[in-house]
Every structure is written in C-alpha cells, then in structure tokens.
Scaffold this motif. Structure first.
Motif, PDB file in Angstrom:
ATOM      1  N   PHE A 102      37.161  40.689  40.959  1.00 39.39           N
ATOM      2  CA  PHE A 102      38.057  41.837  40.923  1.00 39.39           C
ATOM      3  C   PHE A 102      37.392  42.963  40.147  1.00 39.39           C
ATOM      4  O   PHE A 102      36.273  42.833  39.649  1.00 39.39           O
ATOM      5  N   TYR A 103      38.084  44.090  40.037  1.00 37.29           N
ATOM      6  CA  TYR A 103      37.575  45.175  39.203  1.00 37.29           C
ATOM      7  C   TYR A 103      38.730  45.837  38.464  1.00 37.29           C
ATOM      8  O   TYR A 103      39.895  45.713  38.841  1.00 37.29           O
ATOM      9  N   SER A 123      49.492  45.910  32.758  1.00 32.25           N
ATOM     10  CA  SER A 123      50.050  45.678  34.105  1.00 32.25           C
ATOM     11  C   SER A 123      50.435  46.996  34.768  1.00 32.25           C
ATOM     12  O   SER A 123      51.592  47.231  35.118  1.00 32.25           O
ATOM     13  N   ASN A 124      49.451  47.871  34.938  1.00 28.68           N
ATOM     14  CA  ASN A 124      49.700  49.200  35.480  1.00 28.68           C
ATOM     15  C   ASN A 124      48.935  49.483  36.766  1.00 28.68           C
ATOM     16  O   ASN A 124      48.725  50.633  37.132  1.00 28.68           O
ATOM     17  N   TYR A 125      48.538  48.430  37.461  1.00 26.89           N
ATOM     18  CA  TYR A 125      47.863  48.614  38.744  1.00 26.89           C
ATOM     19  C   TYR A 125      48.826  48.285  39.885  1.00 26.89           C
ATOM     20  O   TYR A 125      49.537  47.275  39.838  1.00 26.89           O
ATOM     21  N   LYS A 126      48.830  49.139  40.879  1.00 31.63           N
ATOM     22  CA  LYS A 126      49.472  48.834  42.158  1.00 31.63           C
ATOM     23  C   LYS A 126      48.344  48.613  43.161  1.00 31.63           C
ATOM     24  O   LYS A 126      47.440  49.454  43.262  1.00 31.63           O
ATOM     25  N   SER A 127      48.370  47.494  43.858  1.00 33.94           N
ATOM     26  CA  SER A 127      47.222  47.154  44.684  1.00 33.94           C
ATOM     27  C   SER A 127      47.632  46.419  45.940  1.00 33.94           C
ATOM     28  O   SER A 127      48.696  45.795  46.011  1.00 33.94           O
ATOM     29  N   TYR A 175      44.886  44.096  37.103  1.00 29.94           N
ATOM     30  CA  TYR A 175      43.577  44.318  37.713  1.00 29.94           C
ATOM     31  C   TYR A 175      43.780  44.911  39.093  1.00 29.94           C
ATOM     32  O   TYR A 175      44.886  44.872  39.661  1.00 29.94           O
ATOM     33  N   CYS A 176      42.723  45.475  39.640  1.00 28.65           N
ATOM     34  CA  CYS A 176      42.788  46.000  40.992  1.00 28.65           C
ATOM     35  C   CYS A 176      42.752  44.859  41.995  1.00 28.65           C
ATOM     36  O   CYS A 176      42.314  43.755  41.684  1.00 28.65           O
ATOM     37  N   ALA A 177      43.192  45.150  43.216  1.00 26.91           N
ATOM     38  CA  ALA A 177      43.213  44.119  44.261  1.00 26.91           C
ATOM     39  C   ALA A 177      41.849  43.473  44.380  1.00 26.91           C
ATOM     40  O   ALA A 177      40.823  44.137  44.403  1.00 26.91           O
ATOM     41  N   SER A 232      43.004  48.640  48.488  1.00 30.30           N
ATOM     42  CA  SER A 232      43.292  49.932  47.864  1.00 30.30           C
ATOM     43  C   SER A 232      44.075  49.693  46.581  1.00 30.30           C
ATOM     44  O   SER A 232      44.822  48.711  46.463  1.00 30.30           O
ATOM     45  N   ASN A 233      43.908  50.596  45.615  1.00 36.51           N
ATOM     46  CA  ASN A 233      44.501  50.421  44.296  1.00 36.51           C
ATOM     47  C   ASN A 233      44.816  51.770  43.668  1.00 36.51           C
ATOM     48  O   ASN A 233      44.203  52.786  44.003  1.00 36.51           O
TER      49      ASN A 233
END
Length: 211
Positions: A83-84, A96-100, A121-123, A175-176
C-alpha cells in the motif's frame, strides 16, 4: 556560399554565432523554439537490500502540477499486500482519513474490490496478496494531483500489474483521497509492504507540467 575552414582550431561558437533553424536532416530538430520537458525525473530509489519503506519526501514544488511515482520490477520478502500513504511535514499520515477504492481483474478471470471511507492507508495496489516468487516482480504507476494545495484535498490514482500469491497475474485500478484538515500541504509519499520488506527493484518520482 560554401564555408571554408581557415585553420585546425577554427570552431563555430554555437552559443552566439548561429542564426536560423538547423534542419532535422542535419542533426537539428527543425524547431524555432524550445519548451522544457513536461515529464522530469526528480528522484529514484534502487532497492539493493531489504527495506521496510520507500519514501519520496520534500520534493514537491510549484514547478509541477502533478507527480508520477513509478515502480519497476519491485519484489517483496513475503507474500502480502502493498500500500502507500501520503506524507505531511515529513511523516506518513496514518490516521483514518483516506477514502479509497480499488478494482481488479486477474488471469483466472476473478474480479475483486477493495474500498473504504475511513482508512489509515491508500487503496492497496492490488486486492490480492502480492506473491514473492523470485521469478516475478510487480510494476505500478501512481499519479498525485496538486499535493501542495492547502485549500483542496490531495488525491491520487493509478494502476498496477502484479503476480499474486495464488499464482495469477492481476491488473488493478485504484484511486484515493486524503481528507485531513485543510491548510497542510502534502509533502511526499511512502510505499510500504504489509508485514514484509522490499527486496529489489526501483521506484522513480517524476514531476509533470500540463502547459
């Protein structure tokens, strides 16, 4: 009129003594002006021994509108996910602030999805675990949009081609977006395998200009 060389050291000063356009047939470009390249290599990391993460940080600037992180032939020490995370102020954002979202298709005609609105984390670049067979490696491209903005969220998207632990070849689209409080610019990106290490391969950061 032909040019005549007057001596053994009579060199032509290309910095100031040339006018006109040199034709392509004579080694020129046929162009009357020059624009800087729109894709510029900024940094690269070659993995020659096991590392936990690959970071590109502090390299974003107003010179570029978008950035590309390209992974070439990377391998990991154990079959697992990769992941990234985006970085702010030199540290990876782990809240916990990623939408992916990610969508994949593999060589066994399996489809799968990976998505969430409150992630740390990002998708992942592939929904299945990446295989660690020595004969296989994986490749990806991640585009990062306007990371220095303090009035809009930093978003990223890309594609990956991986060999999975179930012995399939997998293509993923992902996408993230990072939705931390506005006002803080994104400073970099961190690549990381889960409970594993990078063992070999290369990652490259490019800057892109749109105009």
């Amino acid at each position: 009129m032909a040019l005549t060389r007057l001596g053994p050291n009579q060199l032509l000063n290309l910095a100031s003594n040339v006018t006109g356009t040199l034709p392509a047939a004579n080694g020129g470009t046929g162009a009357t002006s020059f624009n800087a390249a729109s894709l510029v290599k900024l940094s690269s990391t070659t993995v020659s021994s096991n590392v936990d993460t690959i970071d590109f940080d502090g390299l974003f600037s107003t010179t570029y509108d978008k950035y590309l992180v390209s992974g070439v032939g990377l391998k990991i020490s154990a079959s697992n996910y990769v992941f990234y995370q985006h970085m702010q102020g030199g540290s990876a954002v782990t809240s916990s602030n990623y939408k992916s979202a990610a969508q994949v298709y593999d060589s066994a005609t399996n489809t799968n999805n990976d998505a969430g609105n409150t992630r740390a984390y990002c998708a992942m670049m592939g929904v299945s675990q990446f295989g660690n067979n020595a004969a296989y490696s994986y490749h990806f491209n991640i585009f990062i949009n306007n990371p220095l903005s303090t009035s809009a969220y930093c978003s990223s998207y890309g594609q990956s081609a991986i060999y999975t632990s179930s012995d399939n070849m997998q293509m993923a689209n992902f996408s993230n977006i990072l939705t931390t409080s506005l006002g803080t610019a994104t400073s970099g990106i961190r690549l990381q395998p889960y409970n594993a290490q990078f063992t070999s391969g290369k990652a490259i950061l490019y800057g892109l200009t749109q105009w």
